[in-house]
Design a protein around this motif. Structure first.
Motif, PDB file in Angstrom:
ATOM      1  N   ALA A 174      39.754  50.217  50.770  1.00  0.00           N
ATOM      2  CA  ALA A 174      40.081  49.409  51.944  1.00  0.00           C
ATOM      3  C   ALA A 174      39.013  48.350  52.184  1.00  0.00           C
ATOM      4  CB  ALA A 174      40.218  50.304  53.167  1.00  0.00           C
ATOM      5  N   GLU A 175      37.747  48.728  52.026  1.00  0.00           N
ATOM      6  CA  GLU A 175      36.661  47.766  52.213  1.00  0.00           C
ATOM      7  C   GLU A 175      36.750  46.658  51.168  1.00  0.00           C
ATOM      8  OE1 GLU A 175      33.463  46.022  54.028  1.00  0.00           O
ATOM      9  OE2 GLU A 175      34.624  47.770  54.707  1.00  0.00           O
ATOM     10  N   LEU A 176      37.106  47.013  49.936  1.00  0.00           N
ATOM     11  CA  LEU A 176      37.271  46.021  48.884  1.00  0.00           C
ATOM     12  C   LEU A 176      38.362  45.024  49.239  1.00  0.00           C
ATOM     13  CD1 LEU A 176      36.804  44.934  45.954  1.00  0.00           C
ATOM     14  CD2 LEU A 176      38.583  46.562  45.240  1.00  0.00           C
ATOM     15  N   LEU A 177      39.539  45.522  49.611  1.00  0.00           N
ATOM     16  CA  LEU A 177      40.647  44.622  49.935  1.00  0.00           C
ATOM     17  C   LEU A 177      40.298  43.733  51.128  1.00  0.00           C
ATOM     18  CD1 LEU A 177      43.899  46.760  49.557  1.00  0.00           C
ATOM     19  CD2 LEU A 177      42.727  45.347  47.867  1.00  0.00           C
ATOM     20  N   ASP A 178      39.643  44.301  52.115  1.00  0.00           N
ATOM     21  CA  ASP A 178      39.290  43.533  53.309  1.00  0.00           C
ATOM     22  C   ASP A 178      38.335  42.393  52.951  1.00  0.00           C
ATOM     23  OD1 ASP A 178      39.288  43.209  56.267  1.00  0.00           O
ATOM     24  OD2 ASP A 178      37.156  43.687  56.039  1.00  0.00           O
ATOM     25  N   ARG A 179      37.329  42.683  52.157  1.00  0.00           N
ATOM     26  CA  ARG A 179      36.357  41.652  51.793  1.00  0.00           C
ATOM     27  C   ARG A 179      36.982  40.616  50.867  1.00  0.00           C
ATOM     28  NH1 ARG A 179      30.659  44.030  50.090  1.00  0.00           N
ATOM     29  NH2 ARG A 179      30.151  41.809  50.363  1.00  0.00           N
ATOM     30  N   LEU A 180      37.861  41.056  49.961  1.00  0.00           N
ATOM     31  CA  LEU A 180      38.545  40.095  49.090  1.00  0.00           C
ATOM     32  C   LEU A 180      39.412  39.141  49.896  1.00  0.00           C
ATOM     33  CD1 LEU A 180      39.680  42.350  46.101  1.00  0.00           C
ATOM     34  CD2 LEU A 180      37.963  40.542  46.016  1.00  0.00           C
ATOM     35  N   SER A 181      40.112  39.666  50.901  1.00  0.00           N
ATOM     36  CA  SER A 181      41.014  38.833  51.699  1.00  0.00           C
ATOM     37  C   SER A 181      40.260  37.820  52.548  1.00  0.00           C
ATOM     38  CB  SER A 181      41.894  39.716  52.593  1.00  0.00           C
ATOM     39  OG  SER A 181      41.117  40.363  53.590  1.00  0.00           O
ATOM     40  N   SER A 200      47.817  34.701  58.419  1.00  0.00           N
ATOM     41  CA  SER A 200      48.776  35.306  59.342  1.00  0.00           C
ATOM     42  C   SER A 200      48.595  34.832  60.779  1.00  0.00           C
ATOM     43  CB  SER A 200      48.676  36.833  59.280  1.00  0.00           C
ATOM     44  OG  SER A 200      47.383  37.270  59.656  1.00  0.00           O
ATOM     45  N   SER A 201      47.449  34.244  61.104  1.00  0.00           N
ATOM     46  CA  SER A 201      47.218  33.720  62.457  1.00  0.00           C
ATOM     47  C   SER A 201      47.570  32.243  62.567  1.00  0.00           C
ATOM     48  CB  SER A 201      45.748  33.926  62.857  1.00  0.00           C
ATOM     49  OG  SER A 201      45.423  35.292  62.902  1.00  0.00           O
ATOM     50  N   PHE A 202      47.998  31.628  61.475  1.00  0.00           N
ATOM     51  CA  PHE A 202      48.313  30.199  61.470  1.00  0.00           C
ATOM     52  C   PHE A 202      49.788  29.975  61.153  1.00  0.00           C
ATOM     53  CE2 PHE A 202      43.797  30.317  60.384  1.00  0.00           C
ATOM     54  CZ  PHE A 202      43.268  29.340  61.201  1.00  0.00           C
ATOM     55  N   VAL A 251      45.478  39.221  48.468  1.00  0.00           N
ATOM     56  CA  VAL A 251      44.050  39.086  48.728  1.00  0.00           C
ATOM     57  C   VAL A 251      43.453  37.933  47.926  1.00  0.00           C
ATOM     58  CG1 VAL A 251      43.677  41.472  49.408  1.00  0.00           C
ATOM     59  CG2 VAL A 251      43.551  40.860  46.977  1.00  0.00           C
ATOM     60  N   GLY A 252      44.304  37.063  47.401  1.00  0.00           N
ATOM     61  CA  GLY A 252      43.814  35.886  46.690  1.00  0.00           C
ATOM     62  C   GLY A 252      43.209  36.197  45.345  1.00  0.00           C
ATOM     63  N   LEU A 253      43.715  37.224  44.685  1.00  0.00           N
ATOM     64  CA  LEU A 253      43.177  37.630  43.391  1.00  0.00           C
ATOM     65  C   LEU A 253      44.332  37.802  42.420  1.00  0.00           C
ATOM     66  CD1 LEU A 253      40.191  38.540  42.438  1.00  0.00           C
ATOM     67  CD2 LEU A 253      41.184  40.815  42.392  1.00  0.00           C
ATOM     68  N   SER A 254      44.401  36.957  41.402  1.00  0.00           N
ATOM     69  CA  SER A 254      45.463  37.068  40.407  1.00  0.00           C
ATOM     70  C   SER A 254      45.187  38.231  39.471  1.00  0.00           C
ATOM     71  CB  SER A 254      45.568  35.776  39.600  1.00  0.00           C
ATOM     72  OG  SER A 254      44.402  35.591  38.800  1.00  0.00           O
ATOM     73  N   ALA A 255      46.208  38.623  38.704  1.00  0.00           N
ATOM     74  CA  ALA A 255      46.033  39.702  37.740  1.00  0.00           C
ATOM     75  C   ALA A 255      44.985  39.324  36.703  1.00  0.00           C
ATOM     76  CB  ALA A 255      47.366  40.014  37.066  1.00  0.00           C
ATOM     77  N   ARG A 294      36.044  32.026  44.385  1.00  0.00           N
ATOM     78  CA  ARG A 294      36.501  32.750  43.200  1.00  0.00           C
ATOM     79  C   ARG A 294      35.387  33.618  42.636  1.00  0.00           C
ATOM     80  NH1 ARG A 294      35.935  32.113  37.746  1.00  0.00           N
ATOM     81  NH2 ARG A 294      37.704  32.743  36.408  1.00  0.00           N
ATOM     82  N   ASN A 295      34.197  33.058  42.492  1.00  0.00           N
ATOM     83  CA  ASN A 295      33.098  33.814  41.906  1.00  0.00           C
ATOM     84  C   ASN A 295      32.691  34.988  42.784  1.00  0.00           C
ATOM     85  OD1 ASN A 295      32.981  32.136  39.678  1.00  0.00           O
ATOM     86  ND2 ASN A 295      31.425  30.799  40.548  1.00  0.00           N
ATOM     87  N   ALA A 296      32.745  34.786  44.096  1.00  0.00           N
ATOM     88  CA  ALA A 296      32.406  35.883  45.002  1.00  0.00           C
ATOM     89  C   ALA A 296      33.419  37.018  44.889  1.00  0.00           C
ATOM     90  CB  ALA A 296      32.330  35.373  46.444  1.00  0.00           C
ATOM     91  N   LYS A 297      34.690  36.684  44.729  1.00  0.00           N
ATOM     92  CA  LYS A 297      35.705  37.717  44.542  1.00  0.00           C
ATOM     93  C   LYS A 297      35.446  38.501  43.259  1.00  0.00           C
ATOM     94  CE  LYS A 297      39.514  35.263  46.889  1.00  0.00           C
ATOM     95  NZ  LYS A 297      39.909  36.252  47.898  1.00  0.00           N
ATOM     96  N   LEU A 298      35.080  37.795  42.198  1.00  0.00           N
ATOM     97  CA  LEU A 298      34.796  38.463  40.933  1.00  0.00           C
ATOM     98  C   LEU A 298      33.635  39.442  41.074  1.00  0.00           C
ATOM     99  CD1 LEU A 298      35.142  35.476  38.423  1.00  0.00           C
ATOM    100  CD2 LEU A 298      36.620  37.478  38.553  1.00  0.00           C
ATOM    101  N   VAL A 299      32.599  39.033  41.768  1.00  0.00           N
ATOM    102  CA  VAL A 299      31.439  39.911  41.953  1.00  0.00           C
ATOM    103  C   VAL A 299      31.814  41.122  42.791  1.00  0.00           C
ATOM    104  CG1 VAL A 299      29.149  40.075  43.000  1.00  0.00           C
ATOM    105  CG2 VAL A 299      29.749  38.068  41.626  1.00  0.00           C
ATOM    106  N   LEU A 300      32.600  40.911  43.828  1.00  0.00           N
ATOM    107  CA  LEU A 300      33.036  42.029  44.674  1.00  0.00           C
ATOM    108  C   LEU A 300      33.785  43.076  43.852  1.00  0.00           C
ATOM    109  CD1 LEU A 300      34.278  40.213  47.910  1.00  0.00           C
ATOM    110  CD2 LEU A 300      32.391  41.850  47.769  1.00  0.00           C
TER     111      LEU A 300
END
Length: 564
Positions: A5-12, A439-441, A146-150, A17-23
């Motif tokens: 859950a923490e992973l998905l939350d931080r990814l979202s 979702s807020s926009f 979460v903005g992460l492709s396969a 892009r690079n930060a998502k990869l590191v996460l």
């Protein structure tokens, strides 16, 4: 579930892009099997739970929450998982004494019957905190968003490989350190279709504990080679036309057809199998090997517009009537394997010769993509502006004659030179809330053009093409000028004297009986916000229909038989 859950939350919440990869890399390194494997499977779209449906989730929450209150909340939030995660009233008297692990949830969902899932869901929601509830529901419905492709997820897996591993001491008491070769995402894609979740053998190899898993399964998917967009101002100055073959960029979908040892598969460019939707294509193929090409509708000796192919897409199965009305075929432009031999290391010129031999007797389902004859970039530019294949071509592909077939998007061997998009000015009519971090926009916009009667008729919907700052401006405009609300959708003021004009770019038009305007757009996006333009000066439906007529029958825009 908490770490996932923490992973998905931080990814979202992470845009880089690079930060998502590191996460994701750090999560895969720190999380034990099988949880990390199930997480990777969910992020790559490999987990599907047939017994878990959104309707079941709604019934579960409406059994504990006033349905009207839930409906209002859902309309405001705009995301089912987020709404349920926040509004769920946990049964504290019967709350489980521990939170479920990710692997435990996955295994239970894979074996549970449809009637058992709701009870499991309610127990898990009672045991979890809101963030973990949200992750659980996203996992169950497959809508991670979460903005992460396969491919990006596989890239993060490749990054988790250490530079070296330590082995037990040798007899002399010294530690043995073994250097490991780096792993590229294409190395993982090469074996991906021979792997099964939760990928214990993949992680053992990446961590240097085992040999590379074999990817030699018959009918496997080969990682595709992609092109980069050409920079006309820079690239043509340094490129020699004689070094490059030119082909039309067909307006279909990229596919890979594989026939090996009795195994027949048709894959999309991302490796998703779509064989079931195109049994006519697979039945008509006779070669032994792997072909790279474009899936199209082939009618009267020519490639039909993309709108015809859309009648065949996104279907799990297809009936005989649809296949007869929209006969599909592959326009082949490369060959990756033949009779058990891997041909990807050969130069394009050699692969082309072998492809010509295969397609010579390809029948109605396999056709050779012709080479476009040209001698200068200027000559090729004129062909691009007015192609003989018209609506069936998005532009041109340029490929070095000496290039091997390389996975990924290498700079230099292949270029794509797309035609300029069509553009119209339309008026914003409706806006809908987005999903995930949007979702807020109000970020999904329906736009229209003027009819002869002076009213707007919708002609398309766009949800990208603008910056984050422009999104805030658009969202404010929607909120300030709403005249009606329909759940998560708002109708905004739009008349001859007031309205927001959007410059909309799109790749093509087609006739459509499902749309009130009679037309449908391909790949519409907001290219500019025309704050300066009065609504009455937006385009008309007659303008749009004139453009459609031109695409279908004039100005070099009509599909004609294939020719070099």
């Amino acid at each position: 579930m908490r770490a996932f859950a923490e992973l998905l939350d931080r990814l979202s919440l992470t845009g880089s892009r690079n930060a998502k990869l590191v996460l994701l890399r750090d999560y895969l390194r720190a999380t034990p099997d099988p949880d990390r494997g199930w997480a990777l499977a969910s992020l790559t779209g490999e987990l599907v739970f047939d017994a878990a449906k959104p309707a079941m989730i709604r019934k579960a929450v409406e059994a504990r929450v006033d349905p009207v209150l839930f409906g209002w909340s859902y309309d405001y939030v705009g995301d089912l998982a987020e709404t349920v995660a926040l509004i769920w009233p946990a049964d504290r008297d019967h709350r489980p004494n521990r939170e479920p692990e990710l692997g435990e949830v996955v295994e239970a969902l894979r074996t549970a019957g449809r009637g058992e899932v709701r009870g499991l869901l309610e127990g898990w929601l009672d045991a979890l905190e809101p963030k973990a509830r949200w992750a659980l529901l996203k996992l169950m419905t497959g809508g991670l968003r979460v903005g992460l492709s396969a491919r990006l997820a596989k890239t993060a897996a490749a990054m988790m490989r250490p530079a070296a591993v330590s082995e037990p001491p040798d007899p002399d008491g010294g530690e043995v350190v073994t250097a490991l070769e780096p792993v590229d995402v294409s190395d993982i894609e090469e074996i991906w279709h021979a792997l099964t979740p939760p990928y214990a053998d993949l992680f053992a190899w990446l961590e240097g504990r085992a040999e590379r898993p074999s990817g030699d399964a018959p009918g496997r998917f080969r990682p595709v080679m992609l092109a980069v967009a050409i920079d006309e101002a820079v690239d043509f100055e340094r490129l020699d036309p004689a070094d490059y073959a030119a082909e039309w960029k067909w307006d279909g979908i990229r596919v890979q057809a594989v026939r090996e040892d009795g195994v027949e598969k048709l894959y999309s460019r991302t490796g998703d199998e779509i064989s079931g939707a195109f049994p006519d294509v697979m039945a008509g193929l006779t070669f032994e090997g792997a072909i790279d090409g474009e899936l199209v509708v082939w009618r009267d000796g020519m490639v039909a517009p993309f709108g015809d192919l859309q009648q065949r897409l996104n279907r799990k199965a297809v009936d005989a009537k649809t296949m007869a009305a929209h006969p599909a075929a592959i326009v082949a432009y490369d060959i990756l394997a033949r009779d058990g031999d891997d041909l990807r290391g050969l130069a394009l010129a050699e692969r082309r010769a072998r492809l010509e031999a295969v397609t010579a007797n390809g029948g109605d389902r396999l056709h050779l993509s012709p080479i476009v004859s040209y001698s200068t970039w200027e000559e090729l530019g004129r062909l691009r502006a007015d192609p003989p294949v018209g609506a069936a071509a998005e532009g041109l592909m340029l490929k070095r004659w000496d290039s091997p077939y390389l996975a990924g998007r290498p700079k230099g061997p292949w270029f794509k030179w797309k035609r300029d998009p069509h553009v119209i000015d339309a008026v914003l009519m409706y806006a809908q809330r987005g999903h995930g971090k949007r979702s807020s926009f109000y970020s999904d916009y329906t736009f229209g053009v003027w009819t002869e009667e002076g009213v707007l008729t919708p002609v398309g919907k766009a949800y990208f093409g603008f910056t984050d700052e422009e999104l805030k401006q658009l969202d404010k405009f929607v909120r300030d000028h709403t005249i009606e609300r329909f759940g998560p959708v708002r109708s905004v003021r739009a008349d001859r004297d007031f309205g927001l004009v959007l410059e909309v770019a799109f790749e093509g038009l087609q006739r459509s009986t499902r749309h009130k305007s009679g037309v449908a757009m391909r790949f519409p996006r907001v290219s500019r916000i025309r704050w300066d333009k009065p609504a009455r000066e937006a385009n008309t439906l007659d303008d749009v229909m004139d453009l459609l007529d031109a695409i279908e029958s004039g100005g070099g825009r009509v599909a004609k038989p294939l020719q070099a």
